[in-house]
Every structure is written in C-alpha cells, then in structure tokens.
Design a protein around this motif. Structure first.
Motif, PDB file in Angstrom:
ATOM      1  N   LEU A 190       0.831  -1.203   0.000  1.00 24.35           N
ATOM      2  CA  LEU A 190       0.000   0.000   0.000  1.00 24.35           C
ATOM      3  C   LEU A 190       0.870   1.258   0.000  1.00 24.35           C
ATOM      4  N   ARG A 191       1.887   1.274   0.858  1.00 20.89           N
ATOM      5  CA  ARG A 191       2.750   2.462   0.949  1.00 20.89           C
ATOM      6  C   ARG A 191       3.541   2.665  -0.346  1.00 20.89           C
ATOM      7  N   ARG A 193       2.480   1.777  -3.329  1.00 15.88           N
ATOM      8  CA  ARG A 193       1.522   2.287  -4.331  1.00 15.88           C
ATOM      9  C   ARG A 193       1.280   3.776  -4.096  1.00 15.88           C
ATOM     10  N   GLN A 194       1.180   4.158  -2.829  1.00 13.86           N
ATOM     11  CA  GLN A 194       0.984   5.588  -2.513  1.00 13.86           C
ATOM     12  C   GLN A 194       2.182   6.413  -2.994  1.00 13.86           C
ATOM     13  N   LYS A 196       3.736   5.781  -5.579  1.00 14.12           N
ATOM     14  CA  LYS A 196       3.688   5.604  -7.046  1.00 14.12           C
ATOM     15  C   LYS A 196       4.812   4.699  -7.572  1.00 14.12           C
TER      16      LYS A 196
END
Ligand SMILES: [Fe+2]
Ligand SMILES: [Fe+2]
Length: 275
Positions: A190-191, A193-194, A196
């Motif tokens: 998740l981190r 993906r955040q 990018k």
C-alpha cells in the motif's frame, strides 16, 4: 575447493545435490540447481543418500562481498524517496536470499521425511530464487545491486537454532518468520503504491501470494510431524513459540492470510487473545 563447490552431476543423491545448491555463493547457481533437482524429484529420478556430509548450518553459501551487520545498523528509511525504496528492496532481497538457503537447508538437513516433503521444499526454493531475482532486477534497474547495502545478520539465526529438529524448523521458520511476512507485506505494498512505485508494489504482490503457499506447506508438515510423534499440535506450537520468543509475539496479524495458510481458529484465538 570443498566437495560442495564442485559441479554436481545428476547421478548424485538428493542430499548431496541440495547441499551443493545450499553451499553455492551465487543466487543464480542456487536457482539453476534447485530447478534441476525439483525437475528430477518430480520425475522420480532421485535417490536418498542419507549419509551425505552435512554442511555446517552456520555457513550456508552467500556472496563473499556481502556485509552483515547487527539489525540496528541496517538503515531504515521511508518509501517516499528512491533511496529509501532501494534500502527497503535491498532488505527484501536479503530476506529472499536467506529464504532460498532456508528451503534448501530443509531438504539437505532432514533426511527421514516422506518424498512429498522434498518436492514441496524444492518448489519453495525455486520460488524464493524467483523472488530474489525479481527484487535484484529492481535494484539493478535503479543502478544498485544486492550487496550495496549492509544486511541484517540475524536472519539466519533461526536456521541455526532449529538445525537439530525438523519439527522445530517447520514450526518456527514458515509458521513464524514467513507468516510475519504475510502480516506486514500488504501495508508495505500500500505504501509503495501511494509512493507511485508500481514496479516495487507489483513485485511484493507476487512474493506475497507465493508466501501463502510456503506458510501452508509449513503448517502441513508441522502437523504431519506432530501426528507422527503423538504430539498435540496447538500446545506444541505455542510451547515452541514461548521458548524461542520469551517476550511474546505481537500483532497486528493478517488473520485472513493466516487462516488461508492453515492456522486453525484455536491458534488464531491464542495468537490474538493469549493463552
Ligand atoms: Fe520469498
Ligand atoms: Fe517463503
């Protein structure tokens, strides 16, 4: 040159060949040998050489230049910067490198297991080698490589601590260390993906999905060994946990993943609420 550094032809026995792969310093050699061995085991072209010399568990094959340091000296950085993500992916590469050795050691060291056990852990070795290759390609794609950062010297300790008993190995490596990976990886993905970094996030997703199978294999073989020895598996597991982790385990736990990997409802209840 030790016996385990020489190229091993396929007429050698299973434990010698697994030892050869375990002793190899480079991940590519480990990967090739593990894949060949898995292929031969699945095809029934193998035999047990139970008297093959065992590699000293303290010294598995590792790249000679790798700098091992105590965990507090492994720099931790956020995933917001590329430097931080490279440090993180280097730590993952080191975990995967150790995981290749752990799977090969599970084959090489324990010699009284059913045939299916060896096929399972060779498959794990092949998957860990693929994980390592994915992470290493990421590092190389960003001008870095495995060995560029210092690495945690404590990861192998559990292999040393459980070298005398396959039941302890199955309980504590797949069902504790690899299960911990299931707990923490979704948040890491998740981190990333955040931040990018889709490439790193996608790699960790592949790893995560295959790790479910590794924990499940650990559960299956742990229960098999408990049944064989007339031991109650839940009590046995938590006794081993409290012996090796006197400070206790702490969450948060990824309960759906742990259930999927074979943790029973009783085990889940004890993990989350205590005995
Ligand atoms: Fe892995
Ligand atoms: Fe694994």
């Amino acid at each position: 040159m030790s016996a385990y550094e020489q190229p091993m032809h396929s007429e050698a026995g299973l434990f010698t060949r697994a030892g050869c792969a375990l002793g190899a310093a480079e991940a590519t050699a480990k990967a090739e040998q593990a894949a060949l061995l898995l292929h031969d085991v699945r095809a029934g072209r193998w035999q047990r050489d139970a008297r093959a010399t065992r590699i000293d568990v303290r010294f598995p094959g590792r790249p000679p230049g790798l700098k091992l340091v105590p965990p507090r000296r492994v720099p931790k950085r956020g995933v917001g910067s590329l430097a931080g993500r490279l440090a993180l992916m280097h730590a993952v590469a080191h975990i995967e490198f150790n995981a290749i050795n752990l799977a090969l050691d599970a084959v090489h060291r324990f010699r009284d297991m059913p045939d299916a056990y060896y096929a399972d852990w060779l498959q794990v070795a092949v998957e860990e080698a693929r994980h390592f290759a994915l992470v290493r390609a990421y590092l190389q794609g960003h001008g870095s490589d495995y060995g560029d950062h210092p690495a945690h010297d404590g990861l192998w300790q559990m292999a040393v601590d459980t070298a005398d008993d396959v039941l302890e190995r199955m309980a504590l490596v797949p069902r504790v260390l690899e299960a911990r990976g299931l707990d923490v990886t979704p948040n890491l993905i998740l981190r990333l993906r955040q931040a990018k970094d889709t490439e790193a996030a996608d790699i960790l997703t592949v790893i995560y999905e295959e790790e479910l199978g590794h924990v499940a294999a650990g559960t299956q073989w742990f229960r098999h060994l408990c049944a064989e020895r007339g031991l109650e598996p839940v009590f046995t597991f938590f006794s081993l946990l409290s012996r090796h982790f006197p400070d206790g385990m702490h969450g948060p736990y990824n309960l759906p993943a742990r259930r999927q990997a074979g943790f029973s409802e009783r085990e889940i209840a004890i993990l989350t609420e205590g005995l």
